[in-house]
Design an enzyme around this catalytic site. Sequence first.
Site, PDB file in Angstrom:
ATOM      1  N   ARG A 549      -3.215 156.527  -6.532  1.00  0.00           N
ATOM      2  CA  ARG A 549      -3.785 157.854  -6.306  1.00  0.00           C
ATOM      3  C   ARG A 549      -3.493 158.772  -7.477  1.00  0.00           C
ATOM      4  O   ARG A 549      -2.400 158.713  -8.056  1.00  0.00           O
ATOM      5  CB  ARG A 549      -3.194 158.485  -5.044  1.00  0.00           C
ATOM      6  CG  ARG A 549      -3.809 157.961  -3.755  1.00  0.00           C
ATOM      7  CD  ARG A 549      -3.278 158.717  -2.554  1.00  0.00           C
ATOM      8  NE  ARG A 549      -1.810 158.680  -2.529  1.00  0.00           N
ATOM      9  CZ  ARG A 549      -1.085 159.427  -1.715  1.00  0.00           C
ATOM     10  NH1 ARG A 549      -1.669 160.250  -0.884  1.00  0.00           N
ATOM     11  NH2 ARG A 549       0.223 159.347  -1.741  1.00  0.00           N
ATOM     12  N   SER A 610       6.489 153.322  -7.453  1.00  0.00           N
ATOM     13  CA  SER A 610       7.286 152.824  -6.318  1.00  0.00           C
ATOM     14  C   SER A 610       7.758 151.395  -6.503  1.00  0.00           C
ATOM     15  O   SER A 610       7.516 150.546  -5.647  1.00  0.00           O
ATOM     16  CB  SER A 610       6.451 152.922  -5.047  1.00  0.00           C
ATOM     17  OG  SER A 610       5.696 154.087  -5.052  1.00  0.00           O
ATOM     18  N   ASP A 664       8.792 156.810  -5.074  1.00  0.00           N
ATOM     19  CA  ASP A 664       8.056 157.439  -3.961  1.00  0.00           C
ATOM     20  C   ASP A 664       8.982 157.991  -2.883  1.00  0.00           C
ATOM     21  O   ASP A 664       8.681 159.001  -2.256  1.00  0.00           O
ATOM     22  CB  ASP A 664       7.022 156.473  -3.362  1.00  0.00           C
ATOM     23  CG  ASP A 664       7.601 155.149  -2.923  1.00  0.00           C
ATOM     24  OD1 ASP A 664       8.770 154.870  -3.268  1.00  0.00           O
ATOM     25  OD2 ASP A 664       6.901 154.375  -2.246  1.00  0.00           O
TER      26      ASP A 664
HETATM   27 MG    MG Z   1       3.027 155.131  -1.185  1.00  0.00          MG
END
Ligand code: MG
Length: 929
Positions: A549, A610, A664
Amino acid sequence: MDSIGPVGLQQGEGTPGCPQDSLLYPSDSSELVQDCLQQFKVTEPQLQQIQTSLLGSMEQALGGQTSPAPAVRMLPTYVGSIPHGTEEGDFVVLELGATGASLRVLWVTLTGTEGHSMQPQSQEFVIPQEVMLGPGQQLFDFAACCLSKFLDTLPVGNQGLQLGFSFSFPCHQTGLDRSTLISWTKGFRCSGVEGQDVVQLLRDAIQRQGAYNIDVVAVVNDTVGTMMGCEPGLGPCEVGLVVDTGTNACYMEEARHVAVLDEDRGRVCVSIEWGSFGGDEALGPVLTTFDRTLDLESLNPGAQRFEKMIGGLYLGELVRLVLAYLTQHGVLFGGCTSPALLSQGSIPLKHVAEMEDPSDGATRVHTILQDLGLSVGALDVKIVQHVCMAVCTRAARLCAAALAAVLFRLQHSREQQMLQIAVATGGQVFEQHPRFLSVLQETVMLLVPECDVSFIPSVDGGGRGVAMVTAVAARLAAHRRLLEETLADFRLNREQLAVIQAQMRKAMDKGLRGEASSLRMLPTYVRATPNGSERGDFLALDLGGTNFRVLLVRVATGVVRITSQVYSIPEYVAQGSGQQLFDHIVDCIVDFQQKQGLSGQSLPLGFTFSFPCRQLGLDQGILLNWTKGFSASDCEGQDVVCLLREAIRRRQAVELNVVAIVNDTVGTMMSCGYEDPHCEVGLIVGTGTNACYMEELRNVVGVAGDSGHMCINMEWGAFGDDGSLGVLSTCFDASVDQASINPSKQRFEKMISGMYLGEIVRHILLHLTSLGVLFRGQQTQRLQTRDIFKTKFLSEIESDSLALRQVRAILEDLGLPLTSDDALMVLEVCQAVSQRAAKLCGAGVAAVVEKIRENRGLEELTVSVGVDGTLYKLHPHRRTDLAKVQLWSLLLPAVLPRWPTSEESSGICWTRAWNPLVSSQPSHPRLPG
Ligand code: MG
Ligand code: ADP
């Protein structure tokens, strides 16, 4: 037409049965015949009316309406599943009440293969009159004695036997093996039985007898026996239709529609008790004067009106009433009745069927009626045959209207365009009257053309069906045991969770000290949580594992506005070269900038990355190893920020100012912390799982400074990689691990997160199939396919608002055709797997918050946990309000052993963390102020 008198009553004087005076002869006898026959015609609109009206009564009764009492009873039978066809074994069946004053014992062998039914062995015992009228105990002792006598003739030994009890009296059933006799019928009058559980009475008697080890597994009525004994046709056999002396039907209804049942999952066989349908409102337009006379002369006037138009006990009687009437009006037999014609019951159903027979019916009419003392002319034969046909056709058509109501209901509740179903038929009307079935069939097709019905005659009066019920019950019990055994290791108890919590704590301490530990406990260089005063615009990237994203975060006074776009990372990119991966990422950013009109601006960019990184500063992160299905080459051991900057350089004319790399978990903690100062823990349950928390700097080896805090990225997905989770790991976890791209790594994550839960479920389903517990033991190619069972299915399947029907739809979409038992079991598997995941997570969080409390030397700690990740957010039992309580209860078992007992005194404020999460605010990096 004239009203007919009570034709069964005494005639006047003179020649018995002969009219005294010719005035009784009508002027036009054929008109009288036509008139009689006309009365038995039921038009299509009338049939539809009856169908609708019965459906209404059925729905009222299902819904539990008591006043006014619905015309049918809709009694649940507690038979929850139809046979697989794989049932096998030997079963004993005891039949009481099906065959008058006798009792039948059967030995039924089910072979487990369709079409290979074996003839049951049976023995009939006449019940002495004094037993039928004596004390109840005597009757049941007699039954137990008959059982023993029968079994003595068989090579049984002392093996445990399973018995199905066919008990055909009005009962109030409260379980598959619990049924209370309402009242005796059929000449039985044993004292002390009404109001008692007849299964228990039988069990007691068998116990007193003591000769055999017999378990009474199920009690069943004849309709259910008929349905269950039937081999499936084109569709499953889910309707039983009995037209014997009386008539009744049963069918498989969704349990949640049966108000009197607590169970709302799966299906249950409901006995409609439709013989009592009727009353003037529903049947008035089709009742003839003969029906009214028959009812008045019956043993139970006013009751069972529908049954009296259809049941075999009444068809001959209706014919007799019409013939007597026509005779008395001089149309038949020269106007001369006979005593036999005027006595109830003189024309049995069998004779009606024979007289109707198109080939030699005429001859039979002669003999049968002559035996009744009547003199039969040629014209009489024709009229008699027409009367028989009219009465039986009407019966079959009425029966079809009732059956159509059931089929209509099934088709609509199952939302099927075309319902394929088999109806098992039983009873003497079907056996003795072949045309009944063809009329029934024809009319059903007319009334419910969307139903493709095959009619299948039952064998041996339902004995096989009772054995089948017993077998299914026994099979389900065995399957349940196997399911429980399989899932036992997933059901973690409080002690096990306390052990995990303790192990986690130990691994945390070791990791912090820099000793060998499965927890890396990485410093993040984030030293403070936000204070709410932060302002500005930021670009953020979120590379999680499933999606990538790009976000634009605008923080103004008290408001955070986020615009974002999701880009996919194709597997060939995730597992290709590092350069390719980072070029793809930059392409996505450029696309986003163009769409947002940000081209040319150089906003501070935070990278939520992450994967495990050793950070050396806020903008430096060395990738330690890939997880979650990533394996892009030449990245491990490299600084991810450098890799990103290089890609930016390669793509000239883009300016991006990478200022921070954030895990994250940290992003989540920070974004929640912006609104909640108590948020000092971040938790991710998405593709993978991980947690971070604020640790005392003095405890962090390798980072200078002794005062203040630092956020630690635990990388807890790897917890247990030193083998410490070994005892908890099931063979299914091992299979999932072995098939992954990182075997023996991320063991904790593989028990918890979205990338793996579906696979765990799939492996369990495979195992249960191999045991024959699921999908009738048939392995399908589909289920062998990796990742076919998505983790989102777990959420969908466990969602309370979806009925099991939808579980079926999901699995059928996967090409896994299943029964409702299967659906229930799949649901339980999903629940067990996600509950274990939630509990493990809970135990981990318990270890973390306990550490924070101890760090600060506090008796009580108030702390919020910021949570993110699609699995967490979309799983029905973690998201809803109720779920908060559930997660509480899942977490607390792990927490309680070490903390004061009540929520208040432990003072951990979880709830405050939920709000930002439930509003599905994405995690984003926040720069410490
Ligand atoms: Mg995530
Ligand atoms: P990431 O962890 O990659 O940042 P997410 O937090 O969105 O991404 O988690 C994605 C994972 O969530 C998917 O891999 C899938 O396993 C799981 N998932 C997707 N949809 C659902 C759902 N409806 N219910 C539960 N889990 C889901």
